[in-house]
Scaffold this motif. Structure first.
Motif, short mmCIF file in Angstrom:
data_model
loop_
_atom_site.label_atom_id
_atom_site.label_comp_id
_atom_site.label_asym_id
_atom_site.label_seq_id
_atom_site.Cartn_x
_atom_site.Cartn_y
_atom_site.Cartn_z
N CYS A 2 -7.50 -28.12 -48.41
CA CYS A 2 -8.92 -28.09 -48.08
C CYS A 2 -9.70 -28.78 -49.18
O CYS A 2 -9.38 -28.64 -50.35
N GLU A 4 -13.71 -29.06 -50.40
CA GLU A 4 -15.06 -28.55 -50.20
C GLU A 4 -16.06 -29.60 -50.62
O GLU A 4 -15.99 -30.13 -51.71
N GLN A 84 -11.37 -15.63 -48.83
CA GLN A 84 -12.02 -16.70 -49.59
C GLN A 84 -11.13 -17.17 -50.74
O GLN A 84 -11.10 -18.36 -51.04
N CYS A 87 -8.53 -19.57 -49.44
CA CYS A 87 -9.12 -20.90 -49.26
C CYS A 87 -9.37 -21.57 -50.61
O CYS A 87 -9.12 -22.77 -50.77
N LYS A 90 -6.58 -23.45 -52.16
CA LYS A 90 -6.21 -24.71 -51.51
C LYS A 90 -7.21 -25.83 -51.77
O LYS A 90 -6.96 -26.97 -51.36
N LEU A 91 -8.31 -25.53 -52.43
CA LEU A 91 -9.35 -26.54 -52.66
C LEU A 91 -8.93 -27.58 -53.69
O LEU A 91 -8.24 -27.26 -54.66
N LYS A 107 -14.32 -22.64 -47.48
CA LYS A 107 -13.80 -22.71 -46.11
C LYS A 107 -12.50 -23.48 -46.09
O LYS A 107 -12.34 -24.45 -46.80
N CYS A 108 -11.59 -23.05 -45.24
CA CYS A 108 -10.32 -23.76 -45.06
C CYS A 108 -10.37 -24.59 -43.78
O CYS A 108 -11.00 -24.25 -42.85
#
Length: 108
Positions: A2, A4, A84, A87, A90-91, A107-108
């Motif tokens: 992900c 952001e 959260q 997610c 994974k950012l 957010k994923c």
């Protein structure tokens, strides 16, 4: 993975030091086992301190602290739900500056 996007709203991000952002991202899945999760970034990756802090401050606010010699406030504490944190782990986080903006609701 992900990624952001950057938003203009100041309140949608925690401002943290680069080392704290890296520690939080690397340990996000470990922290996701605690709920509610209030993390003292100065103690990262200490899970015991975060568990104690979460239990003591369930209805408290998350303060910002000014950085010496700067007008920018750095958040010492962050609060996330387990989802959260998953997610957040994974950012892709830009670590080129000393102060990193972490989304408050990744957010994923």
């Amino acid at each position: 993975m992900c990624v952001e996007g950057v938003q203009a709203q100041e309140t949608s991000y925690f401002r943290v030091e680069r080392a704290h952002a890296a520690c939080l991202r690397e340990n996000a899945l470990r922290y996701s086992a605690i709920e509610p999760i209030v993390i003292d970034l100065s103690l990262c990756p200490n899970l015991t301190a975060s568990t104690d802090l979460s239990e003591a401050s369930m209805n408290s606010f998350v303060p910002s602290l000014p950085v010496e010699g700067s007008t920018t406030k750095i958040d010492r504490y962050v609060a996330y739900t387990p989802a959260q944190l998953v997610c957040l782990s994974k950012l892709s986080i830009d670590t080129t500056s000393e102060t990193i903006q972490l989304p408050k609701d990744p957010k994923c």
